[in-house]
Design an enzyme around this catalytic site. Structure first.
Site, PDB file in Angstrom:
ATOM      1  N   ASP A 132       5.434   0.145  -1.926  1.00  0.00           N
ATOM      2  CA  ASP A 132       4.627   1.374  -1.954  1.00  0.00           C
ATOM      3  C   ASP A 132       5.338   2.405  -2.827  1.00  0.00           C
ATOM      4  O   ASP A 132       6.561   2.369  -2.983  1.00  0.00           O
ATOM      5  CB  ASP A 132       4.502   1.956  -0.541  1.00  0.00           C
ATOM      6  CG  ASP A 132       3.463   1.225   0.306  1.00  0.00           C
ATOM      7  OD1 ASP A 132       2.751   0.359  -0.221  1.00  0.00           O
ATOM      8  OD2 ASP A 132       3.380   1.536   1.509  1.00  0.00           O
ATOM      9  N   ARG A 182      -0.546  -2.207  -8.189  1.00  0.00           N
ATOM     10  CA  ARG A 182      -1.582  -1.476  -7.449  1.00  0.00           C
ATOM     11  C   ARG A 182      -1.743  -0.101  -8.083  1.00  0.00           C
ATOM     12  O   ARG A 182      -0.758   0.621  -8.268  1.00  0.00           O
ATOM     13  CB  ARG A 182      -1.161  -1.313  -5.986  1.00  0.00           C
ATOM     14  CG  ARG A 182      -2.142  -0.450  -5.178  1.00  0.00           C
ATOM     15  CD  ARG A 182      -1.572  -0.017  -3.824  1.00  0.00           C
ATOM     16  NE  ARG A 182      -1.205  -1.145  -3.004  1.00  0.00           N
ATOM     17  CZ  ARG A 182      -0.323  -1.070  -2.003  1.00  0.00           C
ATOM     18  NH1 ARG A 182       0.282   0.070  -1.713  1.00  0.00           N
ATOM     19  NH2 ARG A 182      -0.022  -2.138  -1.287  1.00  0.00           N
ATOM     20  N   GLY A 186      -2.878   8.561  -5.653  1.00  0.00           N
ATOM     21  CA  GLY A 186      -1.625   9.232  -5.271  1.00  0.00           C
ATOM     22  C   GLY A 186      -1.872  10.163  -4.103  1.00  0.00           C
ATOM     23  O   GLY A 186      -2.847  10.912  -4.105  1.00  0.00           O
ATOM     24  N   ALA A 187      -0.987  10.108  -3.103  1.00  0.00           N
ATOM     25  CA  ALA A 187      -1.245  10.794  -1.827  1.00  0.00           C
ATOM     26  C   ALA A 187      -0.311  11.961  -1.545  1.00  0.00           C
ATOM     27  O   ALA A 187      -0.393  12.553  -0.474  1.00  0.00           O
ATOM     28  CB  ALA A 187      -1.145   9.776  -0.695  1.00  0.00           C
ATOM     29  N   THR A 224      -8.729   1.996  -4.166  1.00  0.00           N
ATOM     30  CA  THR A 224      -9.514   3.233  -4.090  1.00  0.00           C
ATOM     31  C   THR A 224     -10.736   2.991  -3.217  1.00  0.00           C
ATOM     32  O   THR A 224     -11.209   1.857  -3.105  1.00  0.00           O
ATOM     33  CB  THR A 224      -9.946   3.716  -5.491  1.00  0.00           C
ATOM     34  OG1 THR A 224     -10.673   4.939  -5.356  1.00  0.00           O
ATOM     35  CG2 THR A 224     -10.815   2.702  -6.222  1.00  0.00           C
ATOM     36  N   ARG A 286       1.390  13.222   8.048  1.00  0.00           N
ATOM     37  CA  ARG A 286       1.916  13.374   6.682  1.00  0.00           C
ATOM     38  C   ARG A 286       0.822  13.166   5.645  1.00  0.00           C
ATOM     39  O   ARG A 286       0.778  13.856   4.645  1.00  0.00           O
ATOM     40  CB  ARG A 286       3.085  12.420   6.439  1.00  0.00           C
ATOM     41  CG  ARG A 286       4.425  13.042   6.814  1.00  0.00           C
ATOM     42  CD  ARG A 286       5.572  12.223   6.285  1.00  0.00           C
ATOM     43  NE  ARG A 286       5.650  10.961   6.977  1.00  0.00           N
ATOM     44  CZ  ARG A 286       6.317  10.777   8.116  1.00  0.00           C
ATOM     45  NH1 ARG A 286       6.969  11.788   8.660  1.00  0.00           N
ATOM     46  NH2 ARG A 286       6.357   9.610   8.687  1.00  0.00           N
ATOM     47  N   ARG A 287      -0.088  12.218   5.908  1.00  0.00           N
ATOM     48  CA  ARG A 287      -1.204  12.031   4.968  1.00  0.00           C
ATOM     49  C   ARG A 287      -1.991  13.340   4.839  1.00  0.00           C
ATOM     50  O   ARG A 287      -2.359  13.762   3.768  1.00  0.00           O
ATOM     51  CB  ARG A 287      -2.165  10.936   5.437  1.00  0.00           C
ATOM     52  CG  ARG A 287      -1.609   9.516   5.416  1.00  0.00           C
ATOM     53  CD  ARG A 287      -1.403   8.962   4.027  1.00  0.00           C
ATOM     54  NE  ARG A 287      -0.144   9.305   3.436  1.00  0.00           N
ATOM     55  CZ  ARG A 287       1.034   8.759   3.770  1.00  0.00           C
ATOM     56  NH1 ARG A 287       1.115   7.854   4.710  1.00  0.00           N
ATOM     57  NH2 ARG A 287       2.134   9.127   3.162  1.00  0.00           N
TER      58      ARG A 287
END
Ligand SMILES: Cc1cc2nc3c(=O)[nH]c(=O)nc-3n(C[C@H](O)[C@H](O)[C@H](O)COP(=O)(O)OP(=O)(O)OC[C@H]3O[C@@H](n4cnc5c(N)ncnc54)[C@H](O)[C@@H]3O)c2cc1C
Length: 306
Positions: A132, A182, A186-187, A224, A286-287
């Site tokens: 990741d 992948r 972006g988070a 996505t 956190r997301r």
């Protein structure tokens, strides 16, 4: 403002207790996280594989600050890979690993050693690992570790984030034979100096990056839920004549399950990213905190399965 409220909540054990016991939270957790234990991960994987999906499993946890904790995370992945292999679920299931959960924040060598042990176990189980990608301060370190791991385990996957200005160039570097990449938006919350800030700019970057990966030599993994980007992905697959063994779509567990099924029935490879473990509070909070737009993302998911 919203971000600081969420971040404050993420740090508060009182809020954690409150959130953990709220009925709404239990529903959210149940929908987005497979469960706390290895058995839960196994059960979710089997159900998804029976439905024709491929799976990548994430043992929840990140930003580890002790070697003991980093090694325990490694050991859970080793156990998981053994269990998946015994159950005949490899190769359809692979694992996703956050280097920060393996010690990257305080000892890069330890993170590399732990990641390497997981790659070796995945290889023995007949499957692979994807690293990741976390915030931009870790990108170089993660890509360096990836390059080292790929010397012995060439199928180790990378993640590139379309919101970073550098990513088109990283896509060109990584669009080589056998290279699994992948592509996600972006988070994390990133400064303008390194990342596009508007959704439109990020989407345009995603398409440019997708074009590079789909026209390249590697194995693109288009992560996505965005209908427009999925449609463009389908178009590029036709254009570049990529069958289901030469690229895949990826989506998160619990998000747009009906679209995941639709793509499978149309003959595409779709991999569901399945988080499990008891660190779900941090994962969800956190997301939300990293990108307040994700509040709507989780909210939408609760209201819609489409
Ligand atoms: C498999 C996978 C792995 C990931 N790995 C990483 C990683 O390693 N590092 C990282 O930084 N990020 C990672 N991410 C997160 C990613 O970067 C994004 O934050 C996240 O996927 C949201 O972006 P999106 O492309 O889905 O579209 P968004 O911009 O969130 O949404 C775009 C459109 O998609 C549709 N949509 C989105 N969600 C829903 C829903 N629930 N129901 C209905 N329609 C919806 C809507 O039409 C929406 O307008 C990963 C994502 C996936 C899917």
């Amino acid at each position: 403002m919203l971000r600081s409220v969420i971040l404050a909540a993420a740090r508060s054990s009182q809020v954690e207790r409150l959130v953990a016991t709220a009925p709404f939270t239990r529903d959210v957790v149940r929908r987005f996280v497979a469960g706390a234990r290895t058995d839960d991960a196994l059960r979710a994987t089997r159900a998804l594989v029976d439905d024709g999906l491929a799976v990548t499993l994430d043992f929840l946890g990140e930003d580890t600050v002790t070697a003991e904790h980093a090694n325990a995370t490694r050991d859970e992945y080793l156990k998981l890979l053994g269990v998946l292999s015994e159950a005949g679920l490899t190769p359809p299931a692979e694992v996703s690993v956050k280097l920060s959960a393996l010690g990257q924040m305080f000892d890069e060598q330890l993170a590399y050693d732990n990641a390497r042990a997981i790659c070796a176990a995945a290889d023995a189980a007949g499957t692979t690992v994807t690293l990741d990608m976390e915030d931009h301060t870790t990108t170089d370190s993660t890509l360096d570790i990836l390059a080292k791991l790929r010397k012995d385990y060439p199928s180790t996957g990378a993640v590139l984030q379309a919101y970073l200005r550098r990513t088109e160039s990283d896509c060109r570097e990584l669009a080589t034979a056998g290279s699994r990449v992948r592509l996600c938006k972006g988070a994390y919350r990133e400064p303008e100096s390194v990342a596009y800030q508007s959704a439109r700019e990020v989407d345009k970057s995603y398409v440019r990056c997708m074009n590079i990966l789909m026209s390249g030599e590697g194995h693109p993994m288009l992560a996505t839920h965005d209908p427009r980007l999925i449609a463009i992905g389908e178009d590029r697959a036709r254009w570049f004549d990529r069958g289901p063994d030469r690229f895949e779509f990826q989506m998160l567990y619990g998000i747009r399950p009906e679209e995941q099924a639709r793509l499978v029935s149309d003959g595409y490879t779709v991999r569901t990213y399945v988080p499990y473990g008891d660190q779900w509070y941090g994962y969800l909070m956190r997301r939300l905190a990293e990108r307040p737009a994700n509040l709507a993302f989780f909210g939408r998911a609760l209201l819609s399965k489409k």
